[in-house]
Scaffold this motif. Sequence first.
Motif, PDB file in Angstrom:
ATOM      1  N   ARG A  60      14.681  -2.823  -5.074  1.00  0.00           N
ATOM      2  CA  ARG A  60      13.954  -3.674  -4.115  1.00  0.00           C
ATOM      3  C   ARG A  60      12.509  -3.932  -4.538  1.00  0.00           C
ATOM      4  O   ARG A  60      11.703  -4.373  -3.717  1.00  0.00           O
ATOM      5  CB  ARG A  60      13.984  -3.032  -2.721  1.00  0.00           C
ATOM      6  CG  ARG A  60      15.368  -2.905  -2.092  1.00  0.00           C
ATOM      7  CD  ARG A  60      15.969  -4.241  -1.700  1.00  0.00           C
ATOM      8  NE  ARG A  60      17.303  -4.108  -1.123  1.00  0.00           N
ATOM      9  CZ  ARG A  60      18.079  -5.136  -0.805  1.00  0.00           C
ATOM     10  NH1 ARG A  60      17.676  -6.362  -1.023  1.00  0.00           N
ATOM     11  NH2 ARG A  60      19.260  -4.954  -0.307  1.00  0.00           N
ATOM     12  N   ASN A  61      12.183  -3.599  -5.777  1.00  0.00           N
ATOM     13  CA  ASN A  61      10.814  -3.773  -6.285  1.00  0.00           C
ATOM     14  C   ASN A  61       9.781  -3.203  -5.313  1.00  0.00           C
ATOM     15  O   ASN A  61       8.781  -3.839  -4.969  1.00  0.00           O
ATOM     16  CB  ASN A  61      10.532  -5.256  -6.571  1.00  0.00           C
ATOM     17  CG  ASN A  61      11.325  -5.741  -7.768  1.00  0.00           C
ATOM     18  OD1 ASN A  61      11.637  -4.965  -8.677  1.00  0.00           O
ATOM     19  ND2 ASN A  61      11.678  -7.013  -7.783  1.00  0.00           N
ATOM     20  N   LEU A  62      10.046  -1.962  -4.885  1.00  0.00           N
ATOM     21  CA  LEU A  62       9.183  -1.317  -3.899  1.00  0.00           C
ATOM     22  C   LEU A  62       7.957  -0.676  -4.546  1.00  0.00           C
ATOM     23  O   LEU A  62       6.871  -0.661  -3.977  1.00  0.00           O
ATOM     24  CB  LEU A  62       9.993  -0.243  -3.148  1.00  0.00           C
ATOM     25  CG  LEU A  62       9.278   0.510  -2.049  1.00  0.00           C
ATOM     26  CD1 LEU A  62       9.012  -0.415  -0.862  1.00  0.00           C
ATOM     27  CD2 LEU A  62      10.103   1.705  -1.580  1.00  0.00           C
ATOM     28  N   PHE A  63       8.158  -0.143  -5.757  1.00  0.00           N
ATOM     29  CA  PHE A  63       7.077   0.624  -6.375  1.00  0.00           C
ATOM     30  C   PHE A  63       6.265  -0.215  -7.355  1.00  0.00           C
ATOM     31  O   PHE A  63       6.753  -1.210  -7.899  1.00  0.00           O
ATOM     32  CB  PHE A  63       7.650   1.855  -7.103  1.00  0.00           C
ATOM     33  CG  PHE A  63       8.122   2.921  -6.151  1.00  0.00           C
ATOM     34  CD1 PHE A  63       7.204   3.733  -5.490  1.00  0.00           C
ATOM     35  CD2 PHE A  63       9.476   3.088  -5.879  1.00  0.00           C
ATOM     36  CE1 PHE A  63       7.635   4.702  -4.599  1.00  0.00           C
ATOM     37  CE2 PHE A  63       9.908   4.054  -4.994  1.00  0.00           C
ATOM     38  CZ  PHE A  63       8.984   4.864  -4.345  1.00  0.00           C
ATOM     39  N   ASP A  64       5.044   0.246  -7.560  1.00  0.00           N
ATOM     40  CA  ASP A  64       4.172  -0.363  -8.549  1.00  0.00           C
ATOM     41  C   ASP A  64       4.573   0.183  -9.928  1.00  0.00           C
ATOM     42  O   ASP A  64       4.655   1.405 -10.116  1.00  0.00           O
ATOM     43  CB  ASP A  64       2.721   0.012  -8.196  1.00  0.00           C
ATOM     44  CG  ASP A  64       1.763  -0.481  -9.239  1.00  0.00           C
ATOM     45  OD1 ASP A  64       1.655  -1.705  -9.383  1.00  0.00           O
ATOM     46  OD2 ASP A  64       1.147   0.356  -9.931  1.00  0.00           O
ATOM     47  N   ALA A  65       4.834  -0.735 -10.861  1.00  0.00           N
ATOM     48  CA  ALA A  65       5.349  -0.329 -12.171  1.00  0.00           C
ATOM     49  C   ALA A  65       4.390   0.628 -12.883  1.00  0.00           C
ATOM     50  O   ALA A  65       4.808   1.642 -13.458  1.00  0.00           O
ATOM     51  CB  ALA A  65       5.590  -1.564 -13.032  1.00  0.00           C
ATOM     52  N   THR A  66       3.104   0.324 -12.821  1.00  0.00           N
ATOM     53  CA  THR A  66       2.129   1.168 -13.535  1.00  0.00           C
ATOM     54  C   THR A  66       2.104   2.566 -12.935  1.00  0.00           C
ATOM     55  O   THR A  66       2.086   3.575 -13.660  1.00  0.00           O
ATOM     56  CB  THR A  66       0.727   0.523 -13.443  1.00  0.00           C
ATOM     57  OG1 THR A  66       0.865  -0.860 -13.737  1.00  0.00           O
ATOM     58  CG2 THR A  66      -0.246   1.168 -14.386  1.00  0.00           C
ATOM     59  N   ALA A  67       2.146   2.650 -11.588  1.00  0.00           N
ATOM     60  CA  ALA A  67       2.122   3.966 -10.933  1.00  0.00           C
ATOM     61  C   ALA A  67       3.364   4.768 -11.330  1.00  0.00           C
ATOM     62  O   ALA A  67       3.275   5.976 -11.605  1.00  0.00           O
ATOM     63  CB  ALA A  67       2.068   3.793  -9.416  1.00  0.00           C
ATOM     64  N   ALA A  68       4.513   4.094 -11.389  1.00  0.00           N
ATOM     65  CA  ALA A  68       5.745   4.797 -11.760  1.00  0.00           C
ATOM     66  C   ALA A  68       5.661   5.297 -13.200  1.00  0.00           C
ATOM     67  O   ALA A  68       6.057   6.423 -13.512  1.00  0.00           O
ATOM     68  CB  ALA A  68       6.935   3.858 -11.590  1.00  0.00           C
ATOM     69  N   ARG A  69       5.122   4.448 -14.064  1.00  0.00           N
ATOM     70  CA  ARG A  69       4.990   4.810 -15.480  1.00  0.00           C
ATOM     71  C   ARG A  69       4.009   5.979 -15.647  1.00  0.00           C
ATOM     72  O   ARG A  69       4.297   6.933 -16.373  1.00  0.00           O
ATOM     73  CB  ARG A  69       4.490   3.589 -16.259  1.00  0.00           C
ATOM     74  CG  ARG A  69       4.537   3.764 -17.733  1.00  0.00           C
ATOM     75  CD  ARG A  69       5.978   3.615 -18.215  1.00  0.00           C
ATOM     76  NE  ARG A  69       6.106   4.012 -19.600  1.00  0.00           N
ATOM     77  CZ  ARG A  69       6.950   4.939 -20.025  1.00  0.00           C
ATOM     78  NH1 ARG A  69       7.756   5.571 -19.187  1.00  0.00           N
ATOM     79  NH2 ARG A  69       7.040   5.239 -21.302  1.00  0.00           N
ATOM     80  N   GLU A  70       2.877   5.873 -14.925  1.00  0.00           N
ATOM     81  CA  GLU A  70       1.864   6.937 -15.044  1.00  0.00           C
ATOM     82  C   GLU A  70       2.377   8.269 -14.514  1.00  0.00           C
ATOM     83  O   GLU A  70       1.973   9.329 -14.964  1.00  0.00           O
ATOM     84  CB  GLU A  70       0.579   6.520 -14.315  1.00  0.00           C
ATOM     85  CG  GLU A  70      -0.258   5.583 -15.180  1.00  0.00           C
ATOM     86  CD  GLU A  70      -1.449   4.968 -14.458  1.00  0.00           C
ATOM     87  OE1 GLU A  70      -2.031   4.032 -15.024  1.00  0.00           O
ATOM     88  OE2 GLU A  70      -1.762   5.418 -13.331  1.00  0.00           O
ATOM     89  N   ALA A  71       3.288   8.195 -13.534  1.00  0.00           N
ATOM     90  CA  ALA A  71       3.869   9.440 -13.006  1.00  0.00           C
ATOM     91  C   ALA A  71       4.894  10.022 -13.979  1.00  0.00           C
ATOM     92  O   ALA A  71       5.365  11.139 -13.797  1.00  0.00           O
ATOM     93  CB  ALA A  71       4.519   9.174 -11.652  1.00  0.00           C
ATOM     94  N   GLY A  72       5.259   9.235 -15.000  1.00  0.00           N
ATOM     95  CA  GLY A  72       6.167   9.746 -16.029  1.00  0.00           C
ATOM     96  C   GLY A  72       7.600   9.267 -15.893  1.00  0.00           C
ATOM     97  O   GLY A  72       8.510   9.825 -16.507  1.00  0.00           O
ATOM     98  N   PHE A  73       7.810   8.229 -15.084  1.00  0.00           N
ATOM     99  CA  PHE A  73       9.174   7.724 -14.898  1.00  0.00           C
ATOM    100  C   PHE A  73       9.549   6.686 -15.947  1.00  0.00           C
ATOM    101  O   PHE A  73       8.702   5.928 -16.415  1.00  0.00           O
ATOM    102  CB  PHE A  73       9.300   7.044 -13.526  1.00  0.00           C
ATOM    103  CG  PHE A  73       9.577   8.014 -12.407  1.00  0.00           C
ATOM    104  CD1 PHE A  73      10.876   8.402 -12.119  1.00  0.00           C
ATOM    105  CD2 PHE A  73       8.536   8.544 -11.644  1.00  0.00           C
ATOM    106  CE1 PHE A  73      11.132   9.295 -11.089  1.00  0.00           C
ATOM    107  CE2 PHE A  73       8.787   9.436 -10.617  1.00  0.00           C
ATOM    108  CZ  PHE A  73      10.088   9.812 -10.334  1.00  0.00           C
TER     109      PHE A  73
END
Length: 436
Positions: free
Chosen positions: A412-425
Amino acid sequence: MPLDIAVIGTGHVGLITAGTLARVGHTVIGVDDDKGKIESLRAGRMPFFEAGLTELVTQEIASGRLRFTEDITEAVAKAEVAFICVGTPGRPTGEPNMLAVEGVATALGRAAIHDMVVVEKSTVPVQTADRIRAVLARTSPHAFHVASNPEFLREGRAVEDSLHPDRILVGADNAWAHGIMRRLYEPMIEAGARYFATDVSTAELAKHACNAFLALKISFANGLARVCEASGADVVDVADIMGSDPRIGRDFLDAGLGWGGSCFPKDLAAFRAQSERLGYRFGLLDEVVKINDEALTSTFNKIREALWNLEGKRVVLLGLAFKPGTDDVRESPALRLAQMLLDGGAIVLGVDPQAGPAAAARVEGLEVVDDAYAAADGADCLVVCTEWPVFATLDLVRLKGILTVPILVDGRNLFDATAAREAGFSYFPTGRPALP
Ligand code: UGA
């Protein structure tokens, strides 16, 4: 001047209609043949979750303007208007099953002791009014005027939509019925609702046309999402740019897992079937449904691709309801996805603020967990299926720490891509560049 109204059927549409009409001053009796439901309603217990509904119904019972009965004869004794709000479930052919509507028309004809306006509120195929009229004429000596008054409520916001509608649509075939219906909605019209008075067939058809067009917009966005994924473009940006043109509009251009619920799938199928019966094969609607199915398959493929083998993998579905703000799981894309994953051998856990029990009852093998962190502990993949705002506040760093494999598929494009990446996902959104 207030009217006496009977509302037959106390499901989503009937109960909200009854509460709303009582709130604006009419005297309303809600009828249902389910004795247990009537007793619960009298005690102020609602049969489903809808924001503001308990307050609306209990306040109107206390005001004396709303009551409930199982006895249709009692309900129509004084009624000037009777609303038909019973279910029209889909048949395998796509056509709706109209048995309950026919049953209510027959019961109304037998119970009526004077003329009245009979209103189709349930979504029905064009020309249903002719059928209802014929049943009433067979069963009663009184004069009935059949009107069509489709609702445009969105689940989760249905009470608000009903109390403060932006438009009201009434189809009727004579001035007297139009006069009664206008009186019924006068308070809303005075408050600014746009009022459309038309003929019955136009009103019946307009309801199906609205839902079909909204589903078409979503499918357009989902088709775009596939092209964006293949080309590196971003579907959210494309939708924003398209939506900034007032001729297009931004609403209902959110790509994702596709549309579900009790309305779009059933109404699309009914509209296709009715068009075909009338001699027109509405092929565009076939494509709308096909793209919707592909949206789900595409998300499933992303999960399988990310996990390599599904067997034995723990997949957590964030969201089970067909959309946020409701406990309704009818035709929920999340449950279809759960079943596909289970069939593929995965262990599937689901989290939802409202729809957990309903989902568990529908999908055998789905493990419903109350807490997202508990579900994620030791899991291999998180999948956003329903964009409940509460999921957006989850601590991604904490989740990353407890997952076995940090994969986030965002249906659902709920999360911010950069935040997810920075969290290590490893982050796989819908129609946007993935960050594997
Ligand atoms: C829909 C219509 O929006 C209402 O106007 C109508 O009155 C109602 O059907 C009905 O016929 O009774 P509803 O089924 O409550 O309302 O839900 P929507 O908010 O329309 O959402 C339907 C589905 O489309 C959901 O699964 C939602 O997640 C999905 N959706 C919606 C998208 O995938 N993308 C979007 O941009 C918007």
